[in-house]
Design a protein around this motif. Structure first.
Motif, PDB file in Angstrom:
ATOM      1  N   UNK A 151       2.206   5.651  11.220  1.00  0.00           N
ATOM      2  CA  UNK A 151       2.004   4.404  10.839  1.00  0.00           C
ATOM      3  C   UNK A 151       1.746   4.586   9.294  1.00  0.00           C
ATOM      4  N   UNK A 152       2.348   3.717   8.353  1.00  0.00           N
ATOM      5  CA  UNK A 152       2.305   3.889   6.879  1.00  0.00           C
ATOM      6  C   UNK A 152       1.560   2.539   6.460  1.00  0.00           C
ATOM      7  N   UNK A 153       0.708   2.831   5.428  1.00  0.00           N
ATOM      8  CA  UNK A 153      -0.027   1.775   4.708  1.00  0.00           C
ATOM      9  C   UNK A 153       0.387   1.983   3.311  1.00  0.00           C
ATOM     10  N   UNK A 154       1.180   1.335   2.672  1.00  0.00           N
ATOM     11  CA  UNK A 154       1.515   1.530   1.400  1.00  0.00           C
ATOM     12  C   UNK A 154       0.691   0.824   0.296  1.00  0.00           C
ATOM     13  N   UNK A 155       0.235   1.608  -0.948  1.00  0.00           N
ATOM     14  CA  UNK A 155      -0.220   0.862  -1.912  1.00  0.00           C
ATOM     15  C   UNK A 155       0.360   1.401  -3.363  1.00  0.00           C
TER      16      UNK A 155
ATOM     17  N   UNK B 269      -8.497   0.587   1.956  1.00  0.00           N
ATOM     18  CA  UNK B 269      -9.714   1.463   2.703  1.00  0.00           C
ATOM     19  C   UNK B 269     -10.880   0.432   3.170  1.00  0.00           C
ATOM     20  N   UNK B 270     -11.199  -0.392   2.341  1.00  0.00           N
ATOM     21  CA  UNK B 270     -12.454  -1.407   2.668  1.00  0.00           C
ATOM     22  C   UNK B 270     -12.176  -2.220   3.623  1.00  0.00           C
ATOM     23  N   UNK B 271     -10.855  -2.594   3.791  1.00  0.00           N
ATOM     24  CA  UNK B 271     -10.499  -3.562   4.951  1.00  0.00           C
ATOM     25  C   UNK B 271      -9.861  -3.292   6.063  1.00  0.00           C
ATOM     26  N   UNK B 272      -9.541  -2.047   6.015  1.00  0.00           N
ATOM     27  CA  UNK B 272      -8.790  -1.386   7.254  1.00  0.00           C
ATOM     28  C   UNK B 272      -9.829  -1.157   8.468  1.00  0.00           C
ATOM     29  N   UNK B 273      -9.330  -1.691   9.607  1.00  0.00           N
ATOM     30  CA  UNK B 273     -10.243  -1.458  10.954  1.00  0.00           C
ATOM     31  C   UNK B 273     -10.739  -0.012  11.092  1.00  0.00           C
ATOM     32  N   UNK B 274     -10.003   1.053  11.112  1.00  0.00           N
ATOM     33  CA  UNK B 274     -10.232   2.502  10.768  1.00  0.00           C
ATOM     34  C   UNK B 274      -9.552   2.998   9.502  1.00  0.00           C
ATOM     35  N   UNK B 275     -10.250   3.943   9.259  1.00  0.00           N
ATOM     36  CA  UNK B 275      -9.811   4.746   8.050  1.00  0.00           C
ATOM     37  C   UNK B 275      -8.439   5.423   8.429  1.00  0.00           C
ATOM     38  N   UNK B 276      -7.524   5.574   7.334  1.00  0.00           N
ATOM     39  CA  UNK B 276      -6.264   6.462   7.563  1.00  0.00           C
ATOM     40  C   UNK B 276      -6.482   7.851   8.015  1.00  0.00           C
ATOM     41  N   UNK B 277      -5.754   8.460   8.524  1.00  0.00           N
ATOM     42  CA  UNK B 277      -5.804   9.994   8.976  1.00  0.00           C
ATOM     43  C   UNK B 277      -5.368  10.776   7.836  1.00  0.00           C
ATOM     44  N   UNK B 278      -4.722  10.390   6.775  1.00  0.00           N
ATOM     45  CA  UNK B 278      -4.296  11.128   5.668  1.00  0.00           C
ATOM     46  C   UNK B 278      -3.900  10.141   4.538  1.00  0.00           C
ATOM     47  N   UNK B 279      -4.032  10.894   3.337  1.00  0.00           N
ATOM     48  CA  UNK B 279      -3.558  10.108   2.051  1.00  0.00           C
ATOM     49  C   UNK B 279      -2.672  10.737   1.426  1.00  0.00           C
TER      50      UNK B 279
END
Length: 250
Positions: free
Chosen positions: A39-43, A53-63
């Motif tokens: 699953x990808x979160x783009x920024x 990072x502040x609004x995610x329900x859980x932190x990402x597993x890798x950046x």
């Protein structure tokens, strides 16, 4: 271990935050990772990264973090991320000279990928770093719960290092891998190439450059915090490094 077996060791919902200002490159990286099942979160920059990072329900597993970003650079963001926690970080950049690699590692990055890169190699690096950060149940680490040395203890299940006074000492993924390599081969001289092979590091560097020395220096600062601290990792001039204390398994 086959690729299929490796994939089963990872959380199928593992999420990866991709911080890249170049739209074409951001879409390419996101597509490669989604095709690999992540699953990808783009920024686009540091501001969007912090918002996610502040609004995610859980932190990402890798950046995956680009170096050349508008506003705060990837190096600055990496340093701030490492101050806040232990999320694995892969630096992604077109700047591949040794100085940039060393700076990235000094800031706390776990791996470093230069553009252009091969799709399969990039995804393999992501999977390898996730396996190390999440723990591999098939790893020899499962034989013992803790490795102890000179009053210190490394908890292999929790991947936590405890100082002689019981405090948890934060380790990046790369520092954990390096310490484990030393603990598995105590009181033996190891050169840079052996350390990289034992630690299973997949960093695109030459073993003769300063990058491994940087990693050792960072680890030393954590387990030998003062000038009066007993030497735990000694440099053997022209040969490599030796981990001095005896190691016990619990």
């Amino acid at each position: 271990m086959t690729e299929a077996r490796e994939d089963r060791l990872l959380d199928p919902e593992a999420s990866i935050l991709v911080v890249e200002d170049d739209g074409e490159m951001r879409h390419l990286v996101a597509r490669l990772l989604r095709d690999a099942g992540f699953r990808v979160l783009p920024a686009r920059d540091g501001r969007e990264m912090w918002d996610l990072l502040e609004n995610a329900a859980t932190p990402p597993d890798l950046i995956v973090l680009d170096v050349m970003l508008p506003g705060a650079s990837g190096f600055d963001l990496c340093r701030r991320l490492r101050q806040r926690g232990r999320i694995p970080i892969i630096m992604l950049t077109a700047r591949g000279d040794e100085t940039d690699r060393v700076v990235g590692l000094e800031m706390g990055a776990d791996d470093y990928v230069t553009k252009p890169f091969g799709a399969r190699e990039f995804v393999a690096r992501v999977r390898a770093l996730l396996r190390r950060s999440m723990g591999d149940p098939a790893s020899p680490e499962g034989v013992a719960r803790r490795l102890c040395f000179a009053g210190w203890a490394l908890d292999l299940k929790a991947r936590e290092l405890f100082s002689p006074n019981g405090a948890i000492v934060d380790l990046s993924g790369a520092e954990y891998d390096l310490l484990l390599a030393f603990l598995e081969h105590p009181q033996r001289v190891l050169n840079r190439e052996q350390l990289m092979e034992i630690a299973k590091r997949r960093v695109s560097i030459d073993v003769s450059d300063r990058s491994m020395d940087v990693q050792v220096s960072r680890l030393r600062r954590k387990i030998e915090p003062g000038d009066s601290s007993p030497a735990i990792i000694k440099t053997v001039r022209g040969s490599g490094y030796v981990f001095v204390p005896a190691v016990t398994r619990e």
